[in-house]
Scaffold this active site. Structure first.
Site, mmCIF file in Angstrom:
data_model
loop_
_atom_site.group_PDB
_atom_site.id
_atom_site.type_symbol
_atom_site.label_atom_id
_atom_site.label_comp_id
_atom_site.label_asym_id
_atom_site.label_seq_id
_atom_site.Cartn_x
_atom_site.Cartn_y
_atom_site.Cartn_z
ATOM 1 N N LYS A 21 -24.969 6.480 -7.494
ATOM 2 C CA LYS A 21 -26.366 6.832 -7.235
ATOM 3 C C LYS A 21 -26.463 8.276 -6.741
ATOM 4 O O LYS A 21 -25.547 8.743 -6.058
ATOM 5 C CB LYS A 21 -26.924 5.929 -6.132
ATOM 6 C CG LYS A 21 -27.254 4.524 -6.560
ATOM 7 C CD LYS A 21 -27.870 3.764 -5.393
ATOM 8 C CE LYS A 21 -28.123 2.315 -5.751
ATOM 9 N NZ LYS A 21 -29.128 2.125 -6.818
ATOM 10 N N ARG A 45 -27.397 -8.364 -10.086
ATOM 11 C CA ARG A 45 -27.554 -9.456 -11.054
ATOM 12 C C ARG A 45 -26.196 -10.033 -11.470
ATOM 13 O O ARG A 45 -26.098 -11.200 -11.801
ATOM 14 C CB ARG A 45 -28.334 -8.951 -12.269
ATOM 15 C CG ARG A 45 -27.629 -7.876 -13.036
ATOM 16 C CD ARG A 45 -28.541 -7.150 -14.012
ATOM 17 N NE ARG A 45 -29.435 -6.208 -13.342
ATOM 18 C CZ ARG A 45 -30.337 -5.470 -13.975
ATOM 19 N NH1 ARG A 45 -30.472 -5.575 -15.289
ATOM 20 N NH2 ARG A 45 -31.111 -4.637 -13.311
HETATM 21 N N1 BES Z 1 -30.094 -2.191 -5.202
HETATM 22 C C1 BES Z 1 -30.625 -1.579 -6.351
HETATM 23 C C2 BES Z 1 -32.134 -1.756 -6.484
HETATM 24 C C3 BES Z 1 -32.985 -1.069 -5.452
HETATM 25 C C4 BES Z 1 -33.543 0.164 -5.721
HETATM 26 C C5 BES Z 1 -33.273 -1.688 -4.255
HETATM 27 C C6 BES Z 1 -34.346 0.771 -4.781
HETATM 28 C C7 BES Z 1 -34.070 -1.069 -3.308
HETATM 29 C C8 BES Z 1 -34.615 0.161 -3.576
HETATM 30 C C9 BES Z 1 -29.983 -2.171 -7.603
HETATM 31 O O1 BES Z 1 -28.683 -2.601 -7.450
HETATM 32 C C10 BES Z 1 -29.964 -1.095 -8.627
HETATM 33 O O2 BES Z 1 -29.282 -0.120 -8.411
HETATM 34 N N2 BES Z 1 -30.675 -1.267 -9.718
HETATM 35 C C11 BES Z 1 -30.746 -0.302 -10.736
HETATM 36 C C12 BES Z 1 -30.644 -1.006 -12.069
HETATM 37 C C13 BES Z 1 -30.504 -0.085 -13.239
HETATM 38 C C14 BES Z 1 -29.142 0.559 -13.231
HETATM 39 C C15 BES Z 1 -30.727 -0.869 -14.489
HETATM 40 C C16 BES Z 1 -32.074 0.414 -10.611
HETATM 41 O O3 BES Z 1 -33.070 -0.241 -10.324
HETATM 42 O O4 BES Z 1 -32.100 1.634 -10.754
HETATM 43 MN MN MN Z 2 -27.282 -1.022 -7.751
#
Ligand code: BES
Ligand code: MN
Ligand code: ZN
Length: 501
Positions: free
Chosen positions: A274, A348
């Protein structure tokens, strides 16, 4: 801070602050506010309303010092009577407590039972909301501050002279204490730094604090259970994963359910790292886990006749030489193969195995709660959580229980087309298919790991963590989901005449 209801007049109770209220536009206060007004020579009418132009707008607060009595009267605006509801009572009380909690002259606070007078709402529900608001508003996460700002309010007393309302209010206060304490405990867990809170310590917390039988499985045992998807996510971290299984059962339950909380104790994104700004709050990625652990604690105290299994697949999502990689193909517990398209869609992948584990328990229903997609945050903001499922009746039952508890869930669609992007050339499914419709795609991915049990998925990515202070409290963890889960579980085998709407 002690919270109690007393069957006495607000004027007879010893206090530093007396809290009364006014609906918008009221020029001559009635009810208990009217009684207080008269006892203080119409000072509310003559001074606050007529001279200071207090309008009673929702959230408007006037603090009126009464030096000769060494106290103050706090007048809270309830807004328009037609727009008034229980959630407003909770937020208003939280706001008042936030205002008073650092003062040296507000140790004893007495409050009117907002809502149970002219508004005619159920006294039990109103008392519960006042209690939840007071406890929520009093919350601080100050463990790492040298200068700790503690809540200085010692007693928060709700005064109610009517015997019947008093009795109901007492039940509401008890319910409110259990619920809001669970919420604040979850907030502590979520706000805790990932440096101290990792799978092992989270599991330890559950063993010591869930209030129910708790079994913890280590990496070897997780492997034996065939939970390879969960293991894959965990393998980049120096911290080993833990599978936490909490069990509660009382009486002869008609329903046996499972609640699953996403338990990523830190989500760096894995090799699909990230960017810094997105990683900053990712210690909150176990908010679902915190919700199910503290819900179990609350349930163990409320003792409904149900059987509840709470499951957390706890791990970290880190980049390292041993981390799972884009392009990896993993065989999940159900036998379905997953091609890793993006290592940051890790929640997921862990939930796929947790869902399969729950289904093997032979439960009647499964609920999962997860900070799952940034897309849900984009769609619904911080205002509502997303909800999906394979059974609309259950989805609707959850939405309505949540609404009674003062939480909002908005159903997202699960049209087949949202799943097309998940198709893989080399495996049964990919874990993600791009950014568009991301919340629905994630929901569809999860649904592939539930065979035929009614299931509801809650996406709390946008609501779990407040980037700025809310009426309910400070920045940081909100404890979302717990009130809804408790309410849903409590109504599972209720005939529908348990009192409050
Ligand atoms: N934990 C994150 C989702 C999240 C984002 C929670 C912002 C709280 C605040 C999750 O694991 C994630 O990183 N999701 C990605 C999925 C994508 C790679 C398809 C996302 O939402 O960017
Ligand atoms: Mn994630
Ligand atoms: Zn995550």
């Amino acid at each position: 801070m002690q919270i109690k209801v007393k069957n006495e007049s607000i004027l007879d109770l010893e206090s530093d602050v007396i809290i009364v209220n006014l609906f918008e536009g009221v020029k001559i206060p009635g009810g208990v506010t009217g009684i207080v007004d008269k006892a203080f020579n119409n000072i509310i009418t003559d001074y606050v309303i007529n001279k200071e132009n207090f309008e009673g707008k929702y959230g408007e607060i006037y603090q009126l010092p009464i030096p000769e009595k060494n106290k103050k009267i706090l007048i809270a605006g309830l807004g328009k009577q037609k727009d008034f509801n229980k959630v407003k009572i909770r937020n208003l009380t939280a706001k008042i407590v936030k205002l008073l909690k650092n003062s040296d002259n507000a140790k004893k606070v007495v409050s009117i039972l907002h809502g149970a007078g002219i508004a005619g709402l159920c006294p039990k529900g109103c008392a519960q909301m006042i209690t939840e608001g007071a406890i929520s508003g009093g919350y601080e996460f100050n463990k790492y501050k040298s200068d700790k700002k503690e809540n200085k309010i010692e007693e928060f007393i709700i005064a109610e002279t009517d015997e019947e309302k008093f009795n109901k209010a007492q039940e509401g206060v008890e319910m409110g204490i259990v619920t809001a304490t669970a919420v604040n405990e979850a907030r502590n867990l979520i706000n805790e730094s990932a440096q101290y809170l990792y799978p092992e310590t989270l599991a330890q917390y559950a063993v010591e604090n869930s209030g129910v039988k708790t079994t913890v499985y280590n990496k070897e045992q997780i492997k034996e259970k065939g939970m390879n998807a969960f293991l894959a996510v965990s393998q980049g971290s120096i911290h080993e994963p833990r599978l936490i299984h909490m069990e509660y059962k009382n009486g002869n339950p008609k329903k046996k359910i499972a609640i699953i909380g996403k338990g990523i104790t830190f989500d760096a994104g894995g090799l699909d790292l990230k960017p810094p700004s997105s990683m900053l709050t990712m210690r909150d990625d176990m908010s679902g886990a915190a919700a199910v652990i503290t819900t179990m604690k609350a349930i163990s105290e409320l003792k409904p006749e149900v059987e509840v299994h709470a499951i957390v697949a706890a791990c970290e999502n880190m980049p390292s030489g041993s981390a799972y990689k884009p392009g990896d193909v993993i065989t999940a517990k159900t036998g379905r193969t997953i091609e890793i398209d993006n290592t940051d869609a890790e929640g997921r992948v862990t939930l796929a195995d947790a869902l399969a584990y729950a289904e093997e328990l032979g439960v009647d229903e499964i609920i999962d709660i997860a900070t799952l997609t940034g897309a849900c945050m984009v769609a619904l903001g911080t205002v509502a959580s997303g909800i999906m499922g394979n059974n609309d009746e259950m989805v609707n039952a959850f939405i309505s229980a949540a609404e009674k508890a003062g939480e909002r869930y908005w159903q997202m669609p699960m049209y087949d087309e949202y799943g097309e992007s998940l198709s893989s050339d080399i495996a049964d499914t990919k874990n993600t298919g791009g950014r568009m419709g991301g919340t629905s795609a994630a929901g569809i991915f999860l649904s592939k790991f539930v065979k035929n049990t009614p299931w509801v998925h809650l996406d709390i990515a946008g609501t779990a963590f407040a980037e700025k202070a809310t009426p309910e409290g400070i920045k940081g963890a909100t404890g979302v989901g717990i009130r809804a889960l408790i309410k849903y579980i409590m109504t599972l085998n209720c005939s529908g005449n348990c009192g409050c709407k």
